[in-house]
Every structure is written in structure tokens, then in C-alpha cells.
Design a protein around this motif. Sequence first.
Motif, PDB file in Angstrom:
ATOM      1  N   LEU A 156      37.846 -56.823 -35.192  1.00 22.45           N
ATOM      2  CA  LEU A 156      38.697 -56.338 -34.310  1.00 22.45           C
ATOM      3  C   LEU A 156      40.120 -56.009 -35.528  1.00 22.45           C
ATOM      4  CD1 LEU A 156      38.016 -55.468 -31.158  1.00 22.45           C
ATOM      5  CD2 LEU A 156      37.470 -54.466 -32.340  1.00 22.45           C
ATOM      6  N   PRO A 157      41.104 -55.272 -35.151  1.00 19.36           N
ATOM      7  CA  PRO A 157      42.179 -55.647 -36.893  1.00 19.36           C
ATOM      8  C   PRO A 157      43.114 -56.512 -35.905  1.00 19.36           C
ATOM      9  CG  PRO A 157      42.503 -53.602 -35.715  1.00 19.36           C
ATOM     10  CD  PRO A 157      41.048 -54.073 -34.855  1.00 19.36           C
ATOM     11  N   VAL A 158      43.572 -57.396 -36.645  1.00 24.19           N
ATOM     12  CA  VAL A 158      44.567 -58.419 -36.646  1.00 24.19           C
ATOM     13  C   VAL A 158      44.709 -58.849 -35.205  1.00 24.19           C
ATOM     14  CG1 VAL A 158      46.830 -59.534 -36.888  1.00 24.19           C
ATOM     15  CG2 VAL A 158      46.122 -57.298 -37.891  1.00 24.19           C
ATOM     16  N   ALA A 159      43.300 -59.019 -34.527  1.00 25.86           N
ATOM     17  CA  ALA A 159      43.141 -60.243 -33.605  1.00 25.86           C
ATOM     18  C   ALA A 159      43.889 -59.954 -32.342  1.00 25.86           C
ATOM     19  CB  ALA A 159      44.082 -61.836 -33.603  1.00 25.86           C
ATOM     20  N   HIS A 160      42.889 -59.695 -31.493  1.00 26.28           N
ATOM     21  CA  HIS A 160      42.959 -59.488 -30.039  1.00 26.28           C
ATOM     22  C   HIS A 160      43.434 -60.549 -29.478  1.00 26.28           C
ATOM     23  CE1 HIS A 160      41.009 -55.506 -29.033  1.00 26.28           C
ATOM     24  NE2 HIS A 160      40.798 -56.122 -30.923  1.00 26.28           N
ATOM     25  N   GLY A 161      44.108 -61.753 -30.567  1.00 24.50           N
ATOM     26  CA  GLY A 161      43.992 -63.788 -29.882  1.00 24.50           C
ATOM     27  C   GLY A 161      44.607 -64.274 -29.309  1.00 24.50           C
ATOM     28  N   PHE A 162      44.684 -62.850 -27.966  1.00 28.47           N
ATOM     29  CA  PHE A 162      45.416 -63.985 -26.818  1.00 28.47           C
ATOM     30  C   PHE A 162      47.097 -64.603 -27.487  1.00 28.47           C
ATOM     31  CE2 PHE A 162      40.832 -64.484 -26.651  1.00 28.47           C
ATOM     32  CZ  PHE A 162      40.761 -62.869 -25.782  1.00 28.47           C
ATOM     33  N   TYR A 163      47.599 -63.642 -28.201  1.00 29.58           N
ATOM     34  CA  TYR A 163      48.977 -63.578 -28.643  1.00 29.58           C
ATOM     35  C   TYR A 163      49.549 -62.618 -28.262  1.00 29.58           C
ATOM     36  CZ  TYR A 163      46.263 -66.950 -31.741  1.00 29.58           C
ATOM     37  OH  TYR A 163      44.805 -68.257 -31.488  1.00 29.58           O
ATOM     38  N   ALA A 164      50.671 -63.031 -28.340  1.00 26.71           N
ATOM     39  CA  ALA A 164      51.611 -61.266 -27.656  1.00 26.71           C
ATOM     40  C   ALA A 164      53.226 -60.989 -28.880  1.00 26.71           C
ATOM     41  CB  ALA A 164      52.596 -62.264 -26.426  1.00 26.71           C
ATOM     42  N   THR A 165      52.958 -60.794 -30.377  1.00 29.38           N
ATOM     43  CA  THR A 165      53.932 -61.489 -30.634  1.00 29.38           C
ATOM     44  C   THR A 165      53.378 -59.986 -31.503  1.00 29.38           C
ATOM     45  OG1 THR A 165      54.458 -63.099 -31.452  1.00 29.38           O
ATOM     46  CG2 THR A 165      55.335 -61.144 -32.941  1.00 29.38           C
TER      47      THR A 165
ATOM     48  N   PRO B 154      33.498 -63.632 -18.849  1.00 28.59           N
ATOM     49  CA  PRO B 154      35.103 -63.679 -18.765  1.00 28.59           C
ATOM     50  C   PRO B 154      34.977 -62.787 -17.916  1.00 28.59           C
ATOM     51  CG  PRO B 154      34.773 -62.907 -20.755  1.00 28.59           C
ATOM     52  CD  PRO B 154      33.138 -63.334 -20.316  1.00 28.59           C
ATOM     53  N   VAL B 155      35.948 -62.980 -16.321  1.00 28.19           N
ATOM     54  CA  VAL B 155      36.659 -61.819 -16.054  1.00 28.19           C
ATOM     55  C   VAL B 155      37.785 -61.822 -16.091  1.00 28.19           C
ATOM     56  CG1 VAL B 155      35.114 -62.522 -14.275  1.00 28.19           C
ATOM     57  CG2 VAL B 155      37.417 -63.818 -14.098  1.00 28.19           C
ATOM     58  N   LYS B 156      38.957 -62.468 -16.574  1.00 26.35           N
ATOM     59  CA  LYS B 156      40.168 -62.610 -16.890  1.00 26.35           C
ATOM     60  C   LYS B 156      40.645 -63.543 -18.214  1.00 26.35           C
ATOM     61  CE  LYS B 156      43.187 -63.438 -14.073  1.00 26.35           C
ATOM     62  NZ  LYS B 156      44.571 -64.167 -12.365  1.00 26.35           N
TER      63      LYS B 156
ATOM     64  N   TRP C 266      32.259 -66.556 -31.428  1.00 25.05           N
ATOM     65  CA  TRP C 266      33.463 -66.377 -30.430  1.00 25.05           C
ATOM     66  C   TRP C 266      35.062 -67.142 -30.404  1.00 25.05           C
ATOM     67  CZ3 TRP C 266      33.897 -71.203 -27.699  1.00 25.05           C
ATOM     68  CH2 TRP C 266      32.970 -71.901 -27.867  1.00 25.05           C
ATOM     69  N   LEU C 267      34.938 -68.582 -31.501  1.00 24.46           N
ATOM     70  CA  LEU C 267      36.167 -68.604 -31.501  1.00 24.46           C
ATOM     71  C   LEU C 267      36.951 -68.317 -32.635  1.00 24.46           C
ATOM     72  CD1 LEU C 267      34.410 -72.417 -33.462  1.00 24.46           C
ATOM     73  CD2 LEU C 267      35.783 -72.473 -31.226  1.00 24.46           C
ATOM     74  N   TRP C 268      36.485 -66.653 -32.717  1.00 20.68           N
ATOM     75  CA  TRP C 268      37.623 -66.030 -33.721  1.00 20.68           C
ATOM     76  C   TRP C 268      37.966 -65.056 -32.664  1.00 20.68           C
ATOM     77  CZ3 TRP C 268      33.962 -69.073 -36.711  1.00 20.68           C
ATOM     78  CH2 TRP C 268      34.569 -69.483 -37.611  1.00 20.68           C
ATOM     79  N   ASP C 269      39.089 -65.024 -32.841  1.00 24.89           N
ATOM     80  CA  ASP C 269      39.588 -63.720 -32.154  1.00 24.89           C
ATOM     81  C   ASP C 269      39.440 -62.271 -32.241  1.00 24.89           C
ATOM     82  OD1 ASP C 269      41.540 -65.828 -30.930  1.00 24.89           O
ATOM     83  OD2 ASP C 269      42.963 -64.802 -32.033  1.00 24.89           O
ATOM     84  N   ASP C 270      39.545 -61.993 -33.553  1.00 24.88           N
ATOM     85  CA  ASP C 270      38.985 -60.681 -34.078  1.00 24.88           C
ATOM     86  C   ASP C 270      37.227 -60.380 -34.084  1.00 24.88           C
ATOM     87  OD1 ASP C 270      38.644 -62.448 -35.837  1.00 24.88           O
ATOM     88  OD2 ASP C 270      38.785 -61.113 -37.486  1.00 24.88           O
ATOM     89  N   LEU C 271      36.891 -61.153 -33.395  1.00 23.60           N
ATOM     90  CA  LEU C 271      35.539 -61.017 -33.525  1.00 23.60           C
ATOM     91  C   LEU C 271      35.030 -61.126 -32.046  1.00 23.60           C
ATOM     92  CD1 LEU C 271      33.618 -63.041 -36.029  1.00 23.60           C
ATOM     93  CD2 LEU C 271      33.830 -60.297 -35.999  1.00 23.60           C
ATOM     94  N   TYR C 272      35.918 -62.036 -31.159  1.00 25.07           N
ATOM     95  CA  TYR C 272      35.793 -62.313 -29.217  1.00 25.07           C
ATOM     96  C   TYR C 272      34.669 -61.045 -28.499  1.00 25.07           C
ATOM     97  CZ  TYR C 272      36.416 -65.005 -25.068  1.00 25.07           C
ATOM     98  OH  TYR C 272      36.591 -64.780 -24.188  1.00 25.07           O
ATOM     99  N   TYR C 273      35.674 -60.264 -28.732  1.00 22.17           N
ATOM    100  CA  TYR C 273      34.770 -59.397 -27.680  1.00 22.17           C
ATOM    101  C   TYR C 273      33.561 -58.482 -28.229  1.00 22.17           C
ATOM    102  CZ  TYR C 273      39.548 -57.785 -25.902  1.00 22.17           C
ATOM    103  OH  TYR C 273      40.933 -57.773 -24.738  1.00 22.17           O
TER     104      TYR C 273
END
Length: 272
Positions: free
Chosen positions: A42-51, A157-159, A218-225
Motif C-alpha cells: 500500500l502506498p507510502v505507508a499506513h505507517g501510523f504517521y500523521a503528516t 488489532p482492534v484499534k 508485519w514490521l513494515w507499514d506499507d505491508l501491515y494491512y
Amino acid sequence: MFNRPYLYLAVITVMAIFSCGKSDNPQPETPQVDSLYAKFILPVAHGFYATTTGTVMYNPGGSGMIGFNYLNGRPNVRTGGWLPIAVSSGFSYIFSPLVYDTVVYNGNNVTLTTYYHGADIIMDPNPRNLLLENGRLKRIIKTPDTTYFYYNAKNQPVKTETFSRGAHITRSFVFDNSGNLQNVKSTSVSRYDDQVVYQEEETFTGYDNKPNPLKGLWLWDDLYYRTLSANNFSGYTYNQSTLQNGQVVATAHQQSSIPLFYTAAGQLDCTR
């Protein structure tokens, strides 16, 4: 292919041509994935960053493969990721085989750092510190953002909650009875005035009945989902509403189909 303006500045996560894995020392649950076609990320991370970030691009004719190396059964190097390109509106990202990640394990702490091999663009290292608890992600820190993870009795994960300087982002996860992720709903609230800035819903459909070989990544944001489900999705829908003073002022929508292919043994082919 996912190609939309998206959130969360994280340049994580081509080219190692091999073949197509949870505890405090992550272990693969299926054969290790050495090569992964970029359509799975998934593009540029669902990495739990807000910018917020800009669009995602692929280089025509360039490599579309991500490579993984392993040490003692755990991924320790990833080749291939997102290179930030300055544009008038901020940043866009292009997928580059010269971007790579290193992974360092120290007990329950994991450090991922992104580098760029090329000489044409200067990219500062992008470190993220991950804390594991009971073999799963408990917290991710990428200054100034911190994300916390919460789980149910099924270890799903639920939240998640992400806190940055300006935003508090909450995500909720829904799974079906087969253990496949159905949707993720996100709300971003300004930490300055407590107003909702945007709401999102991401929906995952078209699951096959084959085991998911990406669970160990699962360490990588763009693969996490992708790593959360028992099987493999081929449909993805994204909806976003931007709000001002409680009113929707803009919307965005994308629907994508990702064709899945299989090996002669009937397993997901990660290289196509």
C-alpha cells in the motif's frame, strides 16, 4: 494499482531476485518471502504517521520487485521502497530499487532505518523504533509521532492511536469469522482545537482461500494491512471525507483491483 494522494509521511519501504513469516522474535508462519511484487504494498505507508504526503508513482520500465534478506529466520534487510520527490505541493513519491531498510533486533525492541543508495537525491536516514509485547506490535515511534496498538482475545488489532504534534488519529479494525480484515475506519482530530479534520474508511474484499505468505512481514507499514489476514485480498476501496467546522468540505474515493496469481503448487505467487 494504488495511486492516490495519501497520508502519513513515511518513506519506508527493488531488487533482489529470489523466490516467493509472531513471538518477540518474529518467525515466519509460511515459507519466507524473498521477492515481492510492488503491487502488493500500500502506498507510502499506513505507517501510523500523521503528516500528509503527495501522490505515489512507479518508474516505467523500472524494477517492480521488493527483496527481503533474513538472518536467523527474521527479516533484516529490505530492498525497494519510496523515494520522496519535492514538488510544488509538498512531496510525491516514486518507487525506487535504491531505497533500502535495515532491521536491528534488540530483545523486544526493533529499529528499522531507511537509506537511499543513489547520489542524485539526499535522503536523511528514516529511523523507526518498534516495541514488541507478547510477540506483537505494542508501539511505534517515529519522532514526533507515536502509535499504540490494542488487541482482542484472538490476537487481532482492534484499534490503534497515533499522536503527533498536531493530530490524534484513531483507527478501528473489523475482521470476519475467517480471520480476514474487512475494513479499517480512521478519524483524525486536531490537537489544537479538537475538531475532526478527516474521516476515512478502507475496505478489503475479494479474498481467496489460500494461506497468506506475508504474515511475517508485519514490521513494515506499507505491508501491515496485508499481513493481518488469513488469506489474500484482491479488492481495495478507499473513501475519505475532509471536514471543517464539522462539515464535509471535500471527499476522495478510489477503488482498486489487484489480480492474484498462483504457483503450480496452488500457493500465492508473490512475484507476479
